[in-house]
Design an enzyme around this catalytic site. Structure first.
Site, PDB file in Angstrom:
ATOM      1  N   PRO A 166       0.801  -1.309  -0.266  1.00  0.00           N
ATOM      2  CA  PRO A 166      -0.305  -0.277  -0.050  1.00  0.00           C
ATOM      3  C   PRO A 166       0.836   1.229   0.288  1.00  0.00           C
ATOM      4  CG  PRO A 166       0.513  -1.157   1.926  1.00  0.00           C
ATOM      5  CD  PRO A 166       0.886  -1.648   1.419  1.00  0.00           C
ATOM      6  N   GLY A 204       7.608   2.320   2.935  1.00  0.00           N
ATOM      7  CA  GLY A 204       8.919   3.014   1.881  1.00  0.00           C
ATOM      8  C   GLY A 204       8.625   2.705   0.250  1.00  0.00           C
ATOM      9  N   GLY A 264       1.768   5.058   0.642  1.00  0.00           N
ATOM     10  CA  GLY A 264       1.079   5.853   2.327  1.00  0.00           C
ATOM     11  C   GLY A 264       0.776   5.132   3.096  1.00  0.00           C
ATOM     12  N   ALA A 265       1.358   4.209   3.292  1.00  0.00           N
ATOM     13  CA  ALA A 265       1.465   3.024   4.328  1.00  0.00           C
ATOM     14  C   ALA A 265       2.274   3.604   5.603  1.00  0.00           C
ATOM     15  CB  ALA A 265       0.954   1.799   3.902  1.00  0.00           C
ATOM     16  N   GLY A 266       3.540   3.707   4.976  1.00  0.00           N
ATOM     17  CA  GLY A 266       4.786   4.349   5.845  1.00  0.00           C
ATOM     18  C   GLY A 266       5.857   3.210   5.732  1.00  0.00           C
ATOM     19  N   ASP A 305      15.570   3.458   4.259  1.00  0.00           N
ATOM     20  CA  ASP A 305      13.860   2.969   3.147  1.00  0.00           C
ATOM     21  C   ASP A 305      14.847   2.449   2.019  1.00  0.00           C
ATOM     22  OD1 ASP A 305      12.217   4.774   4.596  1.00  0.00           O
ATOM     23  OD2 ASP A 305      10.860   5.239   3.367  1.00  0.00           O
ATOM     24  N   ALA A 317      10.842   4.773  -2.156  1.00  0.00           N
ATOM     25  CA  ALA A 317      12.169   4.179  -1.234  1.00  0.00           C
ATOM     26  C   ALA A 317      12.584   3.115  -2.993  1.00  0.00           C
ATOM     27  CB  ALA A 317      12.690   3.635  -0.597  1.00  0.00           C
TER      28      ALA A 317
HETATM   29  O1  PMV Z   1       7.678   8.283   7.664  1.00  0.00           O
HETATM   30  P1  PMV Z   1       8.438   7.416   7.082  1.00  0.00           P
HETATM   31  O2  PMV Z   1       8.247   5.824   7.030  1.00  0.00           O
HETATM   32  O3  PMV Z   1       9.376   8.252   5.989  1.00  0.00           O
HETATM   33  O4  PMV Z   1       9.957   8.021   8.504  1.00  0.00           O
HETATM   34  C1  PMV Z   1      10.035   8.859   8.518  1.00  0.00           C
HETATM   35  C2  PMV Z   1      11.512   8.473   9.615  1.00  0.00           C
HETATM   36  C3  PMV Z   1      12.501   9.492  10.466  1.00  0.00           C
HETATM   37  O5  PMV Z   1      13.490   8.980  11.161  1.00  0.00           O
HETATM   38  C4  PMV Z   1      10.923  10.496  10.050  1.00  0.00           C
HETATM   39  C5  PMV Z   1      12.929  10.218   9.004  1.00  0.00           C
HETATM   40  C6  PMV Z   1      14.011   9.911   8.330  1.00  0.00           C
HETATM   41  O6  PMV Z   1      14.345  10.574   6.809  1.00  0.00           O
HETATM   42  O7  PMV Z   1      14.690   9.332   8.977  1.00  0.00           O
END
Ligand code: PMV
Length: 329
Positions: A108, A114, A110-112, A159, A117
């Site tokens: 998915p 990555g 936008g679910a964090g 990522d 990347a």
């Molecule tokens: O939300 P994400 O998966 O892009 O994670 C960001 C992680 C941080 O430590 C807040 C920023 C980073 O670049 O490491």
């Protein structure tokens, strides 16, 4: 004559287990590659145009690699950004115009997890193979990190490292370290995600401002996050569920203290704990986005309790990072 080369590469997404935000200040973080992948196929075209299609998102457009411009065909202006990762990745792998790029997403967006990347890493490997350039995994990870920096302005190498190398990785910038952790068995982790996504750049900036205004308060919190990540590294290797859970809960509290938690995230975090998770925390930048729960033997209960009001799924660790899907072709 049109040549018949067609190359597909795939790369996994990631989830951060410990150390988000503190990693920006040189502290260690631990992240896992997630067994949900992005697939990028590159094939030749007869004309001198470069076309990208991400069917799962309804995004497509023409790229001009020479002049570095994008003509969006389908999709919103916001989604143009995804094409930028693809364009810069193609350029890093010395691609010249006249290719078709087809991106398929099994994770998915936008679910964090990555996804940008993973798209970047898979595109670099597919394009390098298409262009018959040999790249080591280290150089793929480096090039992909440069693309992220270029497109986003700021990014840690978490990522791109996870998408490239796979597995569970402990990494820090200061001193520079990237260690693959040998963990026996599967990590019992569930991810829950809200429909709203925080803006990573803005959240990193928010923490920076807090740190500047109150270093005497924020610096010890970042030090604690470092201790949490180091403790978690040992606990993960030993399979010490209780300590892993405890450290996740502490990490969530520390992330709350630096202001990146939200009510929606905490609702999922506490729902997970009430349904058998040994620990749970927000993951990634926060401000919306995702949480993870560590729940040995209770994965199903935790998934279904979060699914009552948000979305959740169990993950497995992807041991393989980026790879060619059709090396024989
Ligand atoms: O939300 P994400 O998966 O892009 O994670 C960001 C992680 C941080 O430590 C807040 C920023 C980073 O670049 O490491």
């Amino acid at each position: 004559m049109l040549d018949s080369r067609k190359v597909t590469a795939s790369a996994p997404g990631k989830t951060i287990l410990f150390g988000e935000h503190s990693v920006v200040y040189g502290k260690p973080a631990i992240a896992a590659a997630v067994d949900k992948r992005v697939y990028v196929t590159i094939s030749p075209r007869e004309d001198h145009l470069t076309h990208v299609k991400i069917g799962d998102l309804g995004v497509s457009g023409f790229l001009d690699l020479k002049n570095q411009s994008i003509e969006l065909e389908n999709g919103s202006e916001m989604q143009r950004g995804i094409l930028e990762y693809v364009m810069k990745a193609l350029i890093k792998a010395e691609t010249v115009d006249s290719v078709d790029v087809d991106v398929r997403l099994d994770l998915p967006i936008g679910a964090g997890l990555g996804s940008s990347a993973a798209i970047t890493v898979a595109t670099i490997m597919a394009a390098a193979s298409f262009n018959q350039i040999a790249l080591t995994n280290e150089s793929i990870a480096n090039l992909a990190h440069q693309v992220e920096l270029d497109v986003q302005g700021a990014a840690s190498p978490i990522d791109t490292s996870l998408s490239t190398h796979g597995g569970v990785i402990y990494l820090s910038k200061n001193p520079q370290k990237l260690v693959k952790l040998e963990i026996s068995g599967e990590l019992p982790i569930v991810i829950g995600y809200t429909s709203t996504r925080g803006n990573t750049g803005e959240l990193v900036e928010l923490v920076r401002q807090k740190k500047e205004a109150r270093p005497e308060v924020i610096n010890p919190i970042l030090d604690s996050m470092e201790a949490v990540a180091n403790g978690a590294r040992q606990a993960l290797i030993k399979g010490d569920h209780k300590t892993i859970g405890l450290l996740m809960n502490i990490n969530h509290g520390l992330l709350d203290a630096i202001g990146v938690n939200t009510e929606e995230l905490s609702k999922m975090v506490f729902t997970a704990r009430n349904n058998g998770a040994m620990g749970s925390k927000l993951t990634g930048a926060g401000g919306g986005g995702s949480m993870i729960a560590y729940c040995p033997g209770r994965e199903e209960e935790v998934v279904s309790s979060i699914n009552q009001f948000e979305r959740a799924f169990k993950i497995n660790v992807a041991q393989n990072g980026v790879r060619l899907e059709n090396p024989q072709e």
